[in-house]
Scaffold this motif. Structure first.
Motif, PDB file in Angstrom:
ATOM      1  N   ASP A 117      43.515  57.256  46.950  1.00 54.10           N
ATOM      2  CA  ASP A 117      42.021  57.386  46.234  1.00 54.10           C
ATOM      3  C   ASP A 117      41.492  56.221  46.239  1.00 54.10           C
ATOM      4  O   ASP A 117      41.990  54.961  46.355  1.00 54.10           O
ATOM      5  N   TRP A 118      40.266  56.490  46.051  1.00 55.25           N
ATOM      6  CA  TRP A 118      39.155  55.028  46.390  1.00 55.25           C
ATOM      7  C   TRP A 118      39.275  54.135  44.997  1.00 55.25           C
ATOM      8  O   TRP A 118      39.480  53.008  45.167  1.00 55.25           O
ATOM      9  N   GLN A 119      39.548  54.710  43.838  1.00 56.56           N
ATOM     10  CA  GLN A 119      39.756  53.857  42.822  1.00 56.56           C
ATOM     11  C   GLN A 119      40.887  53.009  42.796  1.00 56.56           C
ATOM     12  O   GLN A 119      40.776  51.662  42.556  1.00 56.56           O
ATOM     13  N   SER A 120      42.035  53.546  43.249  1.00 60.91           N
ATOM     14  CA  SER A 120      43.323  52.479  43.483  1.00 60.91           C
ATOM     15  C   SER A 120      43.004  51.583  44.973  1.00 60.91           C
ATOM     16  O   SER A 120      43.241  50.386  44.337  1.00 60.91           O
ATOM     17  N   ALA A 121      42.222  52.059  45.975  1.00 54.76           N
ATOM     18  CA  ALA A 121      42.144  51.042  46.789  1.00 54.76           C
ATOM     19  C   ALA A 121      41.274  50.055  46.312  1.00 54.76           C
ATOM     20  O   ALA A 121      41.266  48.778  47.142  1.00 54.76           O
ATOM     21  N   GLN A 122      40.558  50.193  45.427  1.00 54.48           N
ATOM     22  CA  GLN A 122      39.293  49.140  45.108  1.00 54.48           C
ATOM     23  C   GLN A 122      39.906  48.221  43.708  1.00 54.48           C
ATOM     24  O   GLN A 122      38.996  47.583  43.381  1.00 54.48           O
ATOM     25  N   SER A 123      40.916  48.556  43.274  1.00 55.83           N
ATOM     26  CA  SER A 123      41.314  47.905  42.125  1.00 55.83           C
ATOM     27  C   SER A 123      41.951  46.713  42.520  1.00 55.83           C
ATOM     28  O   SER A 123      42.199  46.256  43.556  1.00 55.83           O
ATOM     29  N   PRO A 124      41.882  45.479  41.386  1.00 49.93           N
ATOM     30  CA  PRO A 124      42.142  44.253  41.729  1.00 49.93           C
ATOM     31  C   PRO A 124      43.625  44.271  42.001  1.00 49.93           C
ATOM     32  O   PRO A 124      44.617  44.682  41.606  1.00 49.93           O
ATOM     33  N   GLY A 125      43.929  43.268  43.331  1.00 49.49           N
ATOM     34  CA  GLY A 125      45.127  43.108  43.688  1.00 49.49           C
ATOM     35  C   GLY A 125      45.893  44.239  44.372  1.00 49.49           C
ATOM     36  O   GLY A 125      47.245  44.220  44.436  1.00 49.49           O
ATOM     37  N   PHE A 126      45.062  45.163  44.757  1.00 54.38           N
ATOM     38  CA  PHE A 126      45.546  46.466  45.520  1.00 54.38           C
ATOM     39  C   PHE A 126      46.511  46.031  46.548  1.00 54.38           C
ATOM     40  O   PHE A 126      46.062  45.100  47.239  1.00 54.38           O
ATOM     41  N   TYR A 127      47.532  46.810  46.732  1.00 52.66           N
ATOM     42  CA  TYR A 127      48.378  46.211  47.890  1.00 52.66           C
ATOM     43  C   TYR A 127      48.746  47.867  48.520  1.00 52.66           C
ATOM     44  O   TYR A 127      49.051  48.792  47.904  1.00 52.66           O
TER      45      TYR A 127
END
Length: 204
Positions: free
Chosen positions: A112-122
């Motif tokens: 999802d977009w929110q996860s992909a844009q979250s700080p430090g996403f891996y």
């Protein structure tokens, strides 16, 4: 990347633009250097114990998917990293309140977009997933992918909680072992070998 660009890349399985949203694996693992890490699995048996305070005492607490926490006494309360292979509803995201999202699934269309844009996403590399799948002869669980990856870091200690390889089933669902696409005996053997070779890894 715009949200539209993300949706297009996800739909067309364009790995490069999705990977560009992620920190590198080396940078992710460098954040664990010298630290104690609790990796919390979802085995039902964990809810019968009192490991919560020990879990929360680690430098970094990593949980998996919907991260069931039936009580602070058994599971603790902190979630520094949340490793996902499934969607995460808004209410669950708010409950877990992860500091960082790791997308471990090879199924990019679920990201999802929110996860992909979250700080430090891996974003876990597909090559790592495929190598582990070939070794096990079955799809690896999120938990064993994490153990395999974390063992390559310079963390000081890795404590495994809630890992009994489906002996007590999972708090996150009601399926039996024959209903999931994993080889738990192979995973138990792999983790057992890692523990035998690496004194930093402790199964609680």
């Amino acid at each position: 990347m715009t949200r539209l660009g993300f949706l297009i890349a996800r739909s067309l399985r364009r790995e490069a633009p999705l990977a560009a949203l992620s920190v590198t694996q080396s940078d992710l693992l460098s954040d664990l250097a010298g630290k104690s890490v609790a990796l919390v699995g979802n085995a039902r048996a964990l809810s019968q114990g009192d490991a919560g305070a020990k879990i929360d005492a680690h430098d970094v607490v990593i949980r998996i998917n919907r991260a069931p926490m039936p009580s602070a006494h058994s599971h603790g309360t902190r979630t520094d990293w949340l490793a996902l292979a499934t969607s995460l509803p808004a209410a669950e995201r708010a409950r877990i309140s992860p500091g960082r999202i790791l997308w471990m699934s090879h199924k990019r269309k679920r990201l999802d977009w929110q996860s992909a844009q979250s700080p430090g996403f891996y974003l876990h590399p597909l090559a790592d997933y495929e190598a582990l799948k070939a070794h096990l002869g079955a799809q690896p669980t999120t938990g064993v992918m994490l153990i395999d990856m974390l063992a390559r870091s310079t963390l000081a200690r890795l404590d495994l909680y809630g890992f009994d390889f489906f002996a007590s089933l999972s708090l996150s669902g009601s399926r039996s072992a024959d209903k999931v696409p994993h080889d738990f005996a192979a995973e138990a053997a792999l983790v057992g070998n890692l523990i035998a070779q690496d004194s930093r890894i402790i199964r609680n």
